[in-house]
Design a protein around this motif. Sequence first.
Motif, PDB file in Angstrom:
ATOM      1  N   ALA A  51      26.032  32.078  46.306  1.00  0.00           N
ATOM      2  CA  ALA A  51      26.762  33.114  47.041  1.00  0.00           C
ATOM      3  C   ALA A  51      28.196  32.699  47.365  1.00  0.00           C
ATOM      4  O   ALA A  51      29.080  33.548  47.503  1.00  0.00           O
ATOM      5  N   VAL A  54      30.761  34.169  44.908  1.00  0.00           N
ATOM      6  CA  VAL A  54      30.807  35.623  44.733  1.00  0.00           C
ATOM      7  C   VAL A  54      32.119  36.201  45.241  1.00  0.00           C
ATOM      8  O   VAL A  54      32.698  35.710  46.204  1.00  0.00           O
ATOM      9  N   LYS A  55      32.571  37.250  44.602  1.00  0.00           N
ATOM     10  CA  LYS A  55      33.730  38.027  45.048  1.00  0.00           C
ATOM     11  C   LYS A  55      33.250  39.452  45.330  1.00  0.00           C
ATOM     12  O   LYS A  55      32.369  39.969  44.652  1.00  0.00           O
ATOM     13  N   THR A  56      33.842  40.068  46.315  1.00  0.00           N
ATOM     14  CA  THR A  56      33.556  41.463  46.637  1.00  0.00           C
ATOM     15  C   THR A  56      34.799  42.276  46.312  1.00  0.00           C
ATOM     16  O   THR A  56      35.908  41.893  46.694  1.00  0.00           O
ATOM     17  N   VAL A  57      34.609  43.390  45.606  1.00  0.00           N
ATOM     18  CA  VAL A  57      35.728  44.253  45.208  1.00  0.00           C
ATOM     19  C   VAL A  57      35.546  45.613  45.860  1.00  0.00           C
ATOM     20  O   VAL A  57      34.484  46.224  45.768  1.00  0.00           O
ATOM     21  N   ARG A  58      36.598  46.067  46.516  1.00  0.00           N
ATOM     22  CA  ARG A  58      36.627  47.413  47.093  1.00  0.00           C
ATOM     23  C   ARG A  58      37.926  48.078  46.636  1.00  0.00           C
ATOM     24  O   ARG A  58      38.960  47.424  46.584  1.00  0.00           O
ATOM     25  N   VAL A  66      40.206  42.360  46.686  1.00  0.00           N
ATOM     26  CA  VAL A  66      39.189  41.370  46.342  1.00  0.00           C
ATOM     27  C   VAL A  66      39.097  40.360  47.476  1.00  0.00           C
ATOM     28  O   VAL A  66      40.109  39.822  47.914  1.00  0.00           O
ATOM     29  N   THR A  67      37.881  40.125  47.946  1.00  0.00           N
ATOM     30  CA  THR A  67      37.658  39.132  48.991  1.00  0.00           C
ATOM     31  C   THR A  67      36.585  38.155  48.537  1.00  0.00           C
ATOM     32  O   THR A  67      35.811  38.445  47.618  1.00  0.00           O
ATOM     33  N   ASP A  68      36.547  37.020  49.174  1.00  0.00           N
ATOM     34  CA  ASP A  68      35.542  36.019  48.851  1.00  0.00           C
ATOM     35  C   ASP A  68      34.187  36.435  49.378  1.00  0.00           C
ATOM     36  O   ASP A  68      34.076  36.975  50.478  1.00  0.00           O
ATOM     37  N   PRO A  70      29.945  37.628  49.374  1.00  0.00           N
ATOM     38  CA  PRO A  70      29.282  38.802  49.934  1.00  0.00           C
ATOM     39  C   PRO A  70      29.176  38.620  51.442  1.00  0.00           C
ATOM     40  O   PRO A  70      29.261  37.505  51.946  1.00  0.00           O
ATOM     41  N   TYR A  71      29.018  39.686  52.128  1.00  0.00           N
ATOM     42  CA  TYR A  71      28.819  39.608  53.567  1.00  0.00           C
ATOM     43  C   TYR A  71      27.337  39.794  53.812  1.00  0.00           C
ATOM     44  O   TYR A  71      26.866  40.876  54.107  1.00  0.00           O
ATOM     45  N   TYR A  77      19.823  35.196  49.057  1.00  0.00           N
ATOM     46  CA  TYR A  77      20.555  36.104  48.180  1.00  0.00           C
ATOM     47  C   TYR A  77      19.807  36.224  46.862  1.00  0.00           C
ATOM     48  O   TYR A  77      18.923  35.424  46.564  1.00  0.00           O
TER      49      TYR A  77
END
Length: 121
Positions: A51, A54-58, A66-68, A70-71, A77
């Motif tokens: 985890a 992982v990168k999160t894309v919105r 792009v943020t580092d 998952p929340y 996971y």
Amino acid sequence: MKYLIMMYGNKEMWESFSAEEVKEAIEGQDAFNRKYAETGELLGAYGNADAAEVKTVRVRGGVPAVTDGPYLETKEYLASWYLIDVPDERRALEIAAEVPFASVRAVELWPVPHEAPGNRL
């Protein structure tokens, strides 16, 4: 009918295995993968990165952010998943019961009733 077999874990769990246990687990998974690839029931087997990678894309207002990571609200996971194609749920459950990690952790079996056009599998 296609089914997704999913296993959950976390870095601490994986690190709790000895080097010999890791070797045996990988050998068991490889044997499972070969067995069901040969029957044609295993369409793919995939292990996810930790985890922390992982990168999160919105996309908001047409601009990607792009943020580092998952929340996650949980310490576990999605660690690995398999896509199988079998005649019915009974067969899917038989295969899921043979996943080597099912003897250590629970595995989930999700029906996949819809497939997007253009899939290669």
